[in-house]
Design an enzyme around this catalytic site. Structure first.
Site, PDB file in Angstrom:
ATOM      1  N   ARG A   1       0.851  -1.195   0.000  1.00 26.65           N
ATOM      2  CA  ARG A   1       0.000   0.000   0.000  1.00 26.65           C
ATOM      3  C   ARG A   1       0.889   1.249   0.000  1.00 26.65           C
ATOM      4  O   ARG A   1       1.540   1.552   0.994  1.00 26.65           O
ATOM      5  CB  ARG A   1      -0.926   0.021   1.217  1.00 26.65           C
ATOM      6  CG  ARG A   1      -1.743   1.314   1.313  1.00 26.65           C
ATOM      7  CD  ARG A   1      -2.954   1.217   2.211  1.00 26.65           C
ATOM      8  NE  ARG A   1      -2.630   1.115   3.621  1.00 26.65           N
ATOM      9  CZ  ARG A   1      -3.544   1.238   4.599  1.00 26.65           C
ATOM     10  NH1 ARG A   1      -4.828   1.451   4.296  1.00 26.65           N
ATOM     11  NH2 ARG A   1      -3.196   1.115   5.857  1.00 26.65           N
TER      12      ARG A   1
ATOM     13  N   ASP B   1      -3.423   3.034  14.360  1.00 26.19           N
ATOM     14  CA  ASP B   1      -2.621   3.600  13.281  1.00 26.19           C
ATOM     15  C   ASP B   1      -3.149   4.992  12.980  1.00 26.19           C
ATOM     16  O   ASP B   1      -3.941   5.551  13.742  1.00 26.19           O
ATOM     17  CB  ASP B   1      -2.599   2.692  12.045  1.00 26.19           C
ATOM     18  CG  ASP B   1      -3.959   2.562  11.363  1.00 26.19           C
ATOM     19  OD1 ASP B   1      -4.923   3.271  11.757  1.00 26.19           O
ATOM     20  OD2 ASP B   1      -4.067   1.755  10.420  1.00 26.19           O
TER      21      ASP B   1
END
Length: 504
Positions: free
Chosen positions: A148, A426
């Site tokens: 990603r 996160d």
């Protein structure tokens, strides 16, 4: 200073420069389009399905076939690109490891460069890590590697082209694909898209990269994270734009909640209760998931479920039992909805998630053949945030402050994935934390005195070393103007504190 000469070779630099010159102007135009759309939402517009793309939604088309080696994705694990995480994730028993240069990575130059080395070594099956306590090496049959890159809105300040910082998206993708297209380094996750036009840009980037490097068109396969409320109204269109390179869609649940607040949080009917109350079973989240599954299966694409952020405890049996029960319930619900696989953040959750999907899939690689014709959803269903049960509480406010400051401190210290209160936090969950406070202040659910008191309490509790994080968190949570992405001002601070010479 990080020596990147082995990664940023002459040929790699030339390829990155070519990507920048070909696509950066379009990227900036699309970012301007985002800003204009946000202004219209602030002016009273609500998201809706696009009239001009009705023929795409109504058409009878499917994405190009994907390779058999990624047909079974019943459990995927995600995490940052540090060496230990890469090895442990690839060895976890998951079908896929999504190596994350975005929300789980603090984009120090060291992390970004070393992450590229780690992924190449992983594809070469030579990656290892020897510590005084343990040696880490790959098993014989590791997970498939997906990568990603950063979102379109982020820059890479350490690499400039024509005096301008390069797109973080193009840098991460371009460097990885240039280095690894001959090693089967061709699978990606695409974050933060807000429109099919942004998907079109990625598709054109893929075509350009494959043509430039002599790779057949369609070699790259990418899964798009549907993690913005605007993208939820364009799922068919996004798959259509990427149909030659598509590997499906993912329900990026945490960023999706953040996006709802960011795009619509100025309206009182979109005020959300405590983060813990916004589960996948509430009406607007359930509608989003069911539409994603229906859309993907109609188009022959994978529908991937969301992240289980719980971290099992090997020391506290009660914490561990509760975490496993919640993850099991979550994954069984996703499998029953028709998802083809799901995400976890910790290797100990791989068997739990896999078992939930084994029970539904059996020997089948996926359930794409299960059409969700029973699902009929409107724009109103996707926007039914007001039906979310729950309250804004002091406990919820305190949790948002504590998590936000602790996560930011870790991020500014170079760590983008942090275990806090038995959850893997996160950038997406930090975004929810500060956005909820901003929203609650605007609508009178909490007062600035409440926030200041709790920030002071948490600062005292956490002790020294959190000043930079506390100041930044306070600015983005209580400022008059909503900051679109926490990671943009945080990146300013990160770069300012990096060692001199940390650049390409």
């Amino acid at each position: 200073m990080t020596d990147a000469a082995d990664v940023l070779t002459v040929d790699a630099r030339a390829f990155l420069v070519a990507l920048h010159r070909e696509f950066d102007d379009r990227r900036r135009e699309l970012l301007a389009d985002r800003a204009a759309r946000l202004a219209r939402l602030r002016g009273g517009e609500l998201p809706d399905f696009l009239a001009e793309t009705a023929s795409v939604r109504e058409g009878d088309w499917r994405i190009a076939p994907f390779p058999e080696e990624i047909g079974d994705r019943r459990c995927e694990i995600t995490g940052p690109v540090d060496r230990k995480m890469v090895i442990n994730a690839l060895n976890s028993g998951a079908r896929v490891f999504m190596a994350d240069f975005e929300d789980a990575n603090s984009p120090t130059w060291e992390n970004c460069v070393q992450g590229q080395r780690n992924l190449t070594d992983a594809l070469d099956r030579t990656i290892e890590l020897v510590t005084p306590d343990k040696e880490y090496r790959l098993v014989d049959d590791p997970a498939m590697l997906f990568v990603r890159p950063r979102g379109w809105h982020l820059d890479e300040r350490h690499f400039e082209v024509d005096g301008v910082a390069m797109s973080g998206s193009l840098f991460d993708f371009g460097l990885y694909f240039h280095r690894n297209h001959g090693r089967n380094g061709r699978y990606f996750y695409l974050p933060k898209l807000e429109s099919h036009l942004e998907a079109r840009l990625w598709n054109d980037v893929f075509g350009f990269a494959q043509d430039t490097l002599g790779v057949p068109r369609g070699t790259i396969k990418a899964t798009v994270l549907i993690e913005t409320i605007l993208a939820a109204f364009e799922m068919d269109e996004i798959l259509h734009e990427l149909r030659e390179h598509s590997a499906g869609l993912n329900a990026g649940r945490w960023d999706y909640i953040f996006s709802v607040i960011k795009k619509l949080g100025h309206r009182p009917e979109f005020v959300l209760p405590d983060r813990s109350a916004v589960t996948m079973a509430v009406p607007f989240m359930r509608a989003y998931c069911e539409l994603l599954v229906k859309t993907c299966h109609r188009r022959g694409a994978h529908a991937m479920g969301g992240m289980a952020a719980f971290i099992p405890s090997r020391r506290d049996p009660d914490v561990n039992r509760i975490a496993l029960e919640k993850v099991t319930e979550d994954k069984e619900r996703e499998a029953a909805q028709g998802f083809d696989g799901t995400w976890v953040a910790h290797p100990d959750l791989v068997p739990v998630a896999t078992a939930a999907f084994d029970a539904v899939l059996g020997d089948r690689p996926n359930q794409i053949d299960r059409q969700r014709d029973d699902v009929t959803l409107s724009a109103a269903d996707l926007l039914d945030v007001a039906a979310t049960p729950g309250d804004v509480t002091e406990e919820g406010l305190r949790n948002n402050v504590s998590v936000g400051i602790q996560y930011l401190a870790a991020w500014l210290g170079g760590n983008g994935a942090v275990a806090i209160n038995n959850l893997m936090e996160d950038a997406a969950t930090a975004e929810i934390s500060r956005s909820q406070i901003w929203q609650w202040l605007r609508h009178g659910a909490v007062t600035i005195d409440d926030v200041r008191r709790i920030v002071a309490d948490e600062a005292d509790h956490l002790g020294p070393g959190f000043d930079r994080a506390r100041i930044l968190f306070d600015e983005v949570a209580t400022g008059d103007d909503y900051v679109e992405f926490l990671t943009v001002p945080a990146y300013d601070d990160l770069v300012a504190h990096e060692p001199t010479g940390a650049t390409a």
